[in-house]
Enzyme design. Structure first.
Site, PDB file in Angstrom:
ATOM      1  N   GLU A 185      67.566 -11.868  22.807  1.00 39.24           N
ATOM      2  CA  GLU A 185      68.950 -11.917  23.281  1.00 39.24           C
ATOM      3  C   GLU A 185      69.121 -10.975  24.472  1.00 39.24           C
ATOM      4  OE1 GLU A 185      71.555 -13.314  23.840  1.00 39.24           O
ATOM      5  OE2 GLU A 185      72.986 -13.130  22.205  1.00 39.24           O
ATOM      6  N   ASP A 186      70.029 -11.307  25.364  1.00 38.77           N
ATOM      7  CA  ASP A 186      70.233 -10.452  26.531  1.00 38.77           C
ATOM      8  C   ASP A 186      70.999  -9.171  26.180  1.00 38.77           C
ATOM      9  OD1 ASP A 186      72.596 -11.810  25.994  1.00 38.77           O
ATOM     10  OD2 ASP A 186      72.937 -12.491  28.045  1.00 38.77           O
ATOM     11  N   ASP A 236      77.008  -6.772  22.198  1.00 43.18           N
ATOM     12  CA  ASP A 236      78.205  -5.992  22.522  1.00 43.18           C
ATOM     13  C   ASP A 236      78.914  -5.656  21.203  1.00 43.18           C
ATOM     14  OD1 ASP A 236      80.475  -4.978  23.648  1.00 43.18           O
ATOM     15  OD2 ASP A 236      80.965  -6.713  24.864  1.00 43.18           O
TER      16      ASP A 236
HETATM   17  P1  5GP Z   1      79.137  -9.932  21.274  1.00 39.98           P
HETATM   18  O1  5GP Z   1      79.348 -11.111  20.394  1.00 39.98           O
HETATM   19  O2  5GP Z   1      77.976  -9.061  20.849  1.00 39.98           O
HETATM   20  O3  5GP Z   1      80.397  -9.136  21.462  1.00 39.98           O
HETATM   21  O4  5GP Z   1      78.881 -10.484  22.714  1.00 39.98           O
HETATM   22  C1  5GP Z   1      77.681 -10.959  23.119  1.00 39.98           C
HETATM   23  C2  5GP Z   1      77.827 -11.791  24.364  1.00 39.98           C
HETATM   24  O5  5GP Z   1      78.882 -11.315  25.233  1.00 39.98           O
HETATM   25  C3  5GP Z   1      76.572 -11.699  25.171  1.00 39.98           C
HETATM   26  O6  5GP Z   1      75.626 -12.666  24.760  1.00 39.98           O
HETATM   27  C4  5GP Z   1      77.083 -11.925  26.583  1.00 39.98           C
HETATM   28  O7  5GP Z   1      77.175 -13.301  26.831  1.00 39.98           O
HETATM   29  C5  5GP Z   1      78.467 -11.336  26.583  1.00 39.98           C
HETATM   30  N1  5GP Z   1      78.499  -9.963  27.126  1.00 39.98           N
HETATM   31  C6  5GP Z   1      78.760  -8.831  26.457  1.00 39.98           C
HETATM   32  N2  5GP Z   1      78.707  -7.756  27.269  1.00 39.98           N
HETATM   33  C7  5GP Z   1      78.401  -8.233  28.499  1.00 39.98           C
HETATM   34  C8  5GP Z   1      78.197  -7.598  29.778  1.00 39.98           C
HETATM   35  O8  5GP Z   1      78.281  -6.369  29.978  1.00 39.98           O
HETATM   36  N3  5GP Z   1      77.879  -8.426  30.814  1.00 39.98           N
HETATM   37  C9  5GP Z   1      77.769  -9.775  30.677  1.00 39.98           C
HETATM   38  N4  5GP Z   1      77.451 -10.472  31.761  1.00 39.98           N
HETATM   39  N5  5GP Z   1      77.957 -10.407  29.488  1.00 39.98           N
HETATM   40  C10 5GP Z   1      78.268  -9.639  28.404  1.00 39.98           C
END
Ligand code: 5GP
Length: 181
Positions: free
Chosen positions: A104-105, A108
């Protein structure tokens, strides 16, 4: 050679990780993954779109031949009684009884990864590991064990190395953080 500052649409971003720093860290992670999982014939499940650059570099730095799948998480509204329905598109590998590594990239809040883990559990893998290029520990809302977190970063918005802003910037070789300007 990219500038240290890039402008995307209405926003300015400043480089916070150079391509060399990322390459070094990805290679270190590949050494750890190879050491831990070489004998387990793991299947790497890469989450599109954001992980495509990380996955390409990580997987080419492993020291054994591996299997790779690319999947996309889709969420849509089901019937009123079922609410939101999550789906994993593109999973063609048979994962039952296998060692799986999710690539995964960025994690968050962790909610996307939690949903991903639930969906994967339905395929009955033997074990699941997570390799995440970035982790924002300050935003994490769920209990997650991330086996291979490469960089822990503050709660800032970043682009580059696969990550986008409004569809732009995935091709930047470094990582750029949103500035206040
Ligand atoms: P989570 O479900 O963990 O809150 O969010 C994950 C997704 O939010 C990641 O796969 C990505 O698509 C997006 N995301 C969260 N933080 C960032 C960020 O700093 N930059 C970008 N480009 N996408 C983010």
């Amino acid at each position: 050679m990219m500038d240290r500052r890039v402008r995307i649409l209405d926003k300015t971003f400043e480089q916070t990780f150079s391509p060399e720093e990322i390459r070094k860290r990805v290679e270190e992670a590949a050494v750890a993954v190879s050491r831990d999982l070489r004998g387990k014939d793991p299947v790497f499940v890469c989450i599109l779109n954001g992980s495509f650059v990380f996955a390409a570099d990580l997987l080419r730095s492993l020291d054994f031949p591996a299997r790779v799948s690319f999947v996309k998480m889709a969420s849509y509204c089901g019937t009123a009684s079922t609410g939101r329905v999550d789906e994993l598109i593109g999973l063609s590998e048979e994962l039952g009884g296998k060692t799986v590594v999710i690539v995964e990239d960025i994690i968050d809040t962790g909610l996307t990864m939690q949903r991903m883990l639930r969906l994967l559990a339905g395929y009955h893998p033997a074990e699941v590991h997570i390799a995440a290029l970035f982790l924002k520990p300050g935003n994490l809302k769920v209990d997650l064990l991330v086996d291979y977190p490469l960089f822990c970063i503050p709660n800032d918005f970043i682009v580059g190395y696969g990550l986008d802003y409004e569809g732009y910037g995935r091709n930047l070789p470094g990582i750029y953080t949103l500035t206040n300007e």
